[in-house]
Design a protein around this motif. Sequence first.
Motif, PDB file in Angstrom:
ATOM      1  N   SER A   1       0.837  -1.061  -0.318  1.00  0.00           N
ATOM      2  CA  SER A   1      -0.364   0.200  -0.107  1.00  0.00           C
ATOM      3  C   SER A   1       1.074   1.022   0.064  1.00  0.00           C
ATOM      4  N   TYR A   2       2.096   0.749  -0.215  1.00  0.00           N
ATOM      5  CA  TYR A   2       3.363   2.484   0.454  1.00  0.00           C
ATOM      6  C   TYR A   2       3.937   2.423  -1.364  1.00  0.00           C
TER       7      TYR A   2
ATOM      8  N   TRP B   1       3.705   1.749  -6.077  1.00  0.00           N
ATOM      9  CA  TRP B   1       3.209   0.944  -5.044  1.00  0.00           C
ATOM     10  C   TRP B   1       3.242  -0.899  -5.481  1.00  0.00           C
TER      11      TRP B   1
ATOM     12  N   MET C   1       2.687   7.061   1.614  1.00  0.00           N
ATOM     13  CA  MET C   1       1.147   6.395   0.502  1.00  0.00           C
ATOM     14  C   MET C   1       1.013   6.781  -0.326  1.00  0.00           C
ATOM     15  N   THR C   2       1.904   8.486  -1.136  1.00  0.00           N
ATOM     16  CA  THR C   2       1.566   8.878  -1.942  1.00  0.00           C
ATOM     17  C   THR C   2       2.966   8.748  -2.856  1.00  0.00           C
TER      18      THR C   2
END
Length: 123
Positions: A31-32, A53, A100-101
Motif C-alpha cells: 500500500s506504500y 506501490w 502512501m503517495t
Amino acid sequence: QVQLVESGGGLVQAGGSLRLSCAASGLTFSSYAMGWFRQAPGKERELVAAITWSGGGTYYQDSVKGRFTISRDNAKNTVYLQMNSLKPEDTAVYYCAAHMTYGDSIPRLYDYWGQGTQVTVSS
C-alpha cells in the motif's frame, strides 16, 4: 510497530556496484510507495529514486539515471536499490522511506524511515 531496515552499504571503489535492500515490517507494504533518499555531510537529504506501490512506475534523480535501479518485491516486503558505476559523489548515508503517495520528493512528507546505511565510494 513499523520497521524499515536497510542493508548492503559499504565501501567500494569508483566504478563499482552495491545493492541496497530495505526490509519492511509492521505495515501493508504493497500500500506504500517507496523511496530511497541520501544525505551527504553538510547537505540536505535528497530523493534518489522512488517506486510505485506495484513497481510499475519509477522515478530517478537526474544524477543517477542509467546507473541506479529501484525495484521491489511485495511478497518479501523489500525494496532494492541497485547502484552501478558508482562515483565518489554518491557517497552518503542512504535511507529508505515509505509514503502512501507516490511522487513526493519532500522528506517530511514520508511516513516511515529506516535508520540508514552508509555508502562510501573511493576515488
